[in-house]
Design a protein around this motif. Structure first.
Motif, PDB file in Angstrom:
ATOM      1  N   GLY A   4       3.096   1.699 -13.598  1.00  0.00           N
ATOM      2  CA  GLY A   4       3.899   0.800 -12.763  1.00  0.00           C
ATOM      3  C   GLY A   4       3.812  -0.637 -13.239  1.00  0.00           C
ATOM      4  O   GLY A   4       4.816  -1.364 -13.250  1.00  0.00           O
ATOM      5  N   ILE A   7       5.978  -1.053 -16.386  1.00  0.00           N
ATOM      6  CA  ILE A   7       7.413  -1.099 -16.088  1.00  0.00           C
ATOM      7  C   ILE A   7       7.832  -2.493 -15.661  1.00  0.00           C
ATOM      8  O   ILE A   7       8.940  -2.946 -15.966  1.00  0.00           O
ATOM      9  N   ASP A 133      16.047   5.711  -6.013  1.00  0.00           N
ATOM     10  CA  ASP A 133      14.780   5.215  -6.551  1.00  0.00           C
ATOM     11  C   ASP A 133      14.900   4.909  -8.046  1.00  0.00           C
ATOM     12  O   ASP A 133      14.390   3.885  -8.521  1.00  0.00           O
ATOM     13  N   THR A 134      15.578   5.791  -8.770  1.00  0.00           N
ATOM     14  CA  THR A 134      15.768   5.562 -10.209  1.00  0.00           C
ATOM     15  C   THR A 134      16.641   4.343 -10.455  1.00  0.00           C
ATOM     16  O   THR A 134      16.340   3.505 -11.323  1.00  0.00           O
ATOM     17  N   SER A 136      17.039   1.793  -8.471  1.00  0.00           N
ATOM     18  CA  SER A 136      16.278   0.600  -8.093  1.00  0.00           C
ATOM     19  C   SER A 136      15.307   0.200  -9.194  1.00  0.00           C
ATOM     20  O   SER A 136      15.121  -0.985  -9.479  1.00  0.00           O
ATOM     21  N   GLU A 137      14.684   1.203  -9.813  1.00  0.00           N
ATOM     22  CA  GLU A 137      13.716   0.924 -10.874  1.00  0.00           C
ATOM     23  C   GLU A 137      14.383   0.275 -12.077  1.00  0.00           C
ATOM     24  O   GLU A 137      13.886  -0.718 -12.624  1.00  0.00           O
ATOM     25  N   TRP A 138      15.539   0.803 -12.488  1.00  0.00           N
ATOM     26  CA  TRP A 138      16.256   0.222 -13.621  1.00  0.00           C
ATOM     27  C   TRP A 138      16.797  -1.164 -13.292  1.00  0.00           C
ATOM     28  O   TRP A 138      16.769  -2.069 -14.140  1.00  0.00           O
ATOM     29  N   ASP A 215       8.490   0.696  -3.695  1.00  0.00           N
ATOM     30  CA  ASP A 215       8.403   1.740  -4.719  1.00  0.00           C
ATOM     31  C   ASP A 215       7.092   2.504  -4.614  1.00  0.00           C
ATOM     32  O   ASP A 215       7.042   3.717  -4.847  1.00  0.00           O
TER      33      ASP A 215
END
Length: 303
Positions: A4, A7, A133-134, A136-138, A215
């Motif tokens: 985490g 990232i 979720d994916t 948001s992460e990108w 997250d």
């Protein structure tokens, strides 16, 4: 434990390593960052819509926000007040026009409406196929890359930061006093202390703290963290003019990371141009420290 942090810190570091000499490109990046914040908050609203029995969690969200906000505010202002006592009274420049607080408050209301818009849309989406979720992460990684470029091209040099002892002292006091408030809030709410420290490390950076905590700990906790830091920004806008004359460290420090951008116009108009370098240094240091501290504490929480 470290994935985490990688990232988040990798795109921030990559962005910080990119020099940008074109003013038009810098302007484009500034606009893009503002738009990305809206996108991330919209996705946060959709994530919140996917929570089962959301209505039963609203009380939890507002309780978490209220307790942490109260504890952190008391500790921040007490610590910064002590810093002002040690420095002695420092007068800012006067006579600058008063900024419209309503315009700034309206911007914050828009952020809340964006989350509500995502919440409304999320009622019609299927979490099985909409990978919020994916996305948001990108979106977060792209935002951090752009923020890294902003920080690199903000004009702040390491020598300027290290020589501004007042700005560094304010940033350090904000971090330490926020931790005390976070520990108090976690104790009152019977939460792990590391979660309280993570909440306290947002330093007013609502988009970052909300998405990082959400997250790791879920959208309920993420929404509480967002509201906590957003409310801190709103309070800062209201109290800066009243505090600046006698307690400038309180005025500069309470806004946290926003003292280098969102609350900077209020600080400049209340304290004059002499306050600006101090505010930028404080906000710059807190902006760099925020993601590192949040993820460090969350890594101990989630194992």
């Amino acid at each position: 434990m470290y994935s985490g942090m990688l990232i988040v810190l990798l795109p921030l570091a990559l962005g910080y390593g990119i020099p940008c000499r074109s003013q038009s490109l810098v302007h484009f990046i500034n606009v893009a960052v503002a738009r990305m914040v809206y996108l991330i908050l919209f996705l946060m609203g959709i994530s919140l819509a996917f929570v089962d029995n959301l209505s039963t969690h609203l009380g939890t969200i507002f309780t978490l926000c209220g307790v942490f906000l109260a504890c952190i505010t008391v500790c921040n202002l007490a610590g910064l007040w002590l810093l002002d006592l040690r420095r002695g009274r420092v007068e800012g420049e006067r006579g600058a026009p008063v900024i419209s607080k309503w315009a700034l408050l309206l911007d914050s209301v828009k952020l809340c409406l964006v989350i509500l818009g995502g919440l409304a849309l999320g009622q019609f989406l299927d979490p099985e196929w909409f990978a919020v979720d994916t996305l948001s992460e990108w979106a977060l990684m792209l935002l951090l890359l752009l923020i890294g470029i902003q920080l690199r091209n903000s004009g702040m040099k390491l020598r300027q930061i290290l020589l501004n002892r007042w700005g560094l002292a304010i940033a350090l006091m904000v971090v330490v006093s926020s931790w005390l408030g976070g520990l108090a809030g976690a104790w009152l709410l019977d939460l792990p202390l590391t979660q309280g420290l993570a909440f306290a490390s947002g330093n007013g950076w609502y988009s970052l703290s909300g998405i990082l905590i959400g997250d790791r700990l879920g959208p309920v906790m993420g929404s509480a963290a967002f509201l906590n830091d957003l409310a801190r920004e709103l309070i800062a806008i209201l109290i800066i003019p009243a505090l600046m004359r006698r307690h400038p460290s309180c005025a500069i420090g309470y806004g946290g990371a926003t003292s280098m951008d969102f609350t900077l116009p209020v600080l400049q108009r209340s304290g004059g141009v002499a306050i600006v370098p101090v505010a930028i240094v404080s906000g710059f240091v807190l902006s760099l420290a925020g993601p590192v501290l949040i993820l460090s504490f969350l890594s101990f929480t989630t194992g």
